[in-house]
Design an enzyme around this catalytic site. Sequence first.
Site, mmCIF file in Angstrom:
data_model
loop_
_atom_site.group_PDB
_atom_site.id
_atom_site.type_symbol
_atom_site.label_atom_id
_atom_site.label_comp_id
_atom_site.label_asym_id
_atom_site.label_seq_id
_atom_site.Cartn_x
_atom_site.Cartn_y
_atom_site.Cartn_z
ATOM 1 N N ARG A 1 0.799 -1.230 0.000
ATOM 2 C CA ARG A 1 0.000 0.000 0.000
ATOM 3 C C ARG A 1 0.828 1.275 0.000
ATOM 4 N NH1 ARG A 1 -1.202 -1.266 5.712
ATOM 5 N NH2 ARG A 1 -3.225 -2.067 5.082
ATOM 6 N N LEU B 1 -4.755 -3.651 -0.423
ATOM 7 C CA LEU B 1 -5.265 -5.001 -0.606
ATOM 8 C C LEU B 1 -6.552 -5.285 0.149
ATOM 9 C CD1 LEU B 1 -1.908 -6.993 -0.604
ATOM 10 C CD2 LEU B 1 -3.310 -6.337 -2.550
ATOM 11 N N ASN C 1 -1.372 -8.541 12.931
ATOM 12 C CA ASN C 1 -2.046 -8.987 14.147
ATOM 13 C C ASN C 1 -2.625 -7.755 14.828
ATOM 14 O OD1 ASN C 1 -2.884 -10.083 16.572
ATOM 15 N ND2 ASN C 1 -1.089 -11.381 16.808
ATOM 16 N N SER D 1 0.420 -17.864 10.748
ATOM 17 C CA SER D 1 0.842 -17.592 12.122
ATOM 18 C C SER D 1 0.414 -18.714 13.056
ATOM 19 C CB SER D 1 0.235 -16.275 12.609
ATOM 20 O OG SER D 1 0.291 -16.176 14.022
ATOM 21 N N LYS D 2 1.199 -18.916 14.107
ATOM 22 C CA LYS D 2 0.898 -19.892 15.140
ATOM 23 C C LYS D 2 -0.455 -19.660 15.794
ATOM 24 C CE LYS D 2 3.204 -17.226 18.798
ATOM 25 N NZ LYS D 2 1.987 -16.649 19.395
ATOM 26 N N GLN E 1 -3.918 -17.035 21.242
ATOM 27 C CA GLN E 1 -3.061 -16.015 21.844
ATOM 28 C C GLN E 1 -3.832 -15.189 22.869
ATOM 29 O OE1 GLN E 1 -1.596 -12.623 19.369
ATOM 30 N NE2 GLN E 1 0.427 -13.321 19.985
ATOM 31 N N TYR F 1 -7.566 -12.207 13.899
ATOM 32 C CA TYR F 1 -6.298 -12.640 13.315
ATOM 33 C C TYR F 1 -6.158 -14.157 13.400
ATOM 34 C CZ TYR F 1 -1.275 -12.564 12.254
ATOM 35 O OH TYR F 1 -0.042 -12.759 11.693
ATOM 36 N N ALA G 1 6.039 -18.242 14.194
ATOM 37 C CA ALA G 1 5.666 -18.036 15.596
ATOM 38 C C ALA G 1 6.156 -16.664 16.054
ATOM 39 C CB ALA G 1 6.230 -19.142 16.476
ATOM 40 N N THR H 1 9.870 -8.277 13.601
ATOM 41 C CA THR H 1 9.570 -7.395 12.476
ATOM 42 C C THR H 1 9.268 -5.998 12.999
ATOM 43 O OG1 THR H 1 7.195 -7.833 12.568
ATOM 44 C CG2 THR H 1 8.545 -9.364 11.265
#
Length: 259
Positions: A39, A65, A95, A142-143, A149, A155, A186, A190
Amino acid sequence: MDLQLENKIIVVSGGAKGIGEGIVRLLAQEKAIPVIIGRNAEDNQQLIDALAAENLIAHAVEAELTQPVECQRAIGEVISGFSRIDGLVNNAGENDGVGLENGSYEAFMQSLHKNLVHYYLLAHYALPALKLTKGSIVNIGSKTAETGQGGTSAYAAANGGRNALTREWAVELLPYHIRVNAVIVAEAYTPLYEKWIKSFDDPQAKLKTITDKIPFEKRMTTTEEIAGMVAFLLSEKSSHTTGQLIHVDGGYVHLDRAL
């Protein structure tokens, strides 16, 4: 290892930062031609310029997107510009903490568009080109779909969908010799992860409580390690691998974290 990706046109959604950037960098080093769909035009161009300084090639298409029409336009631009697509990496997402107790219908649906719907749309619009090249699809997951979580229903649901679509597409696309796999992440450090860590009163202490629970070497997975698996799955070196959810996570999901 030469993955024989030279001159392959590989679309990477969310390819300008984080895991996507790691994937784009490695693909460029393997002499593929990664095409970022993201984006933020400035972020896209910054990575393209950084790679150009290393005599490496990448391209980009600016697109939001979460808007279905933008997904169609972006894939159309790639096909118009390069006449082919050899691989698709669905990676973009966030997330965003839309939970059950504190969420809402509107926020839940927005999160699904941010994290899941464009996976389907990009694959749908890229499919005619992928059929011609017998290309591959890699979905980043993702885990949270497997471990839970807390406070992130949307998410987690999106990632459950990513896993299910990986298996479903692997079956549907068998007649076209298109392989579909997922790389499940996991804990990877980032920019988005760093932003979350910094929201705590003692970021370093919080980070240590997380890395202490990662069985292999008590450290986070690097974006380079994730990218290595993605590149392998895009290549003919993994020519009989499809429908797999491959965890690149230092054993986080499947090993006993009491170790």
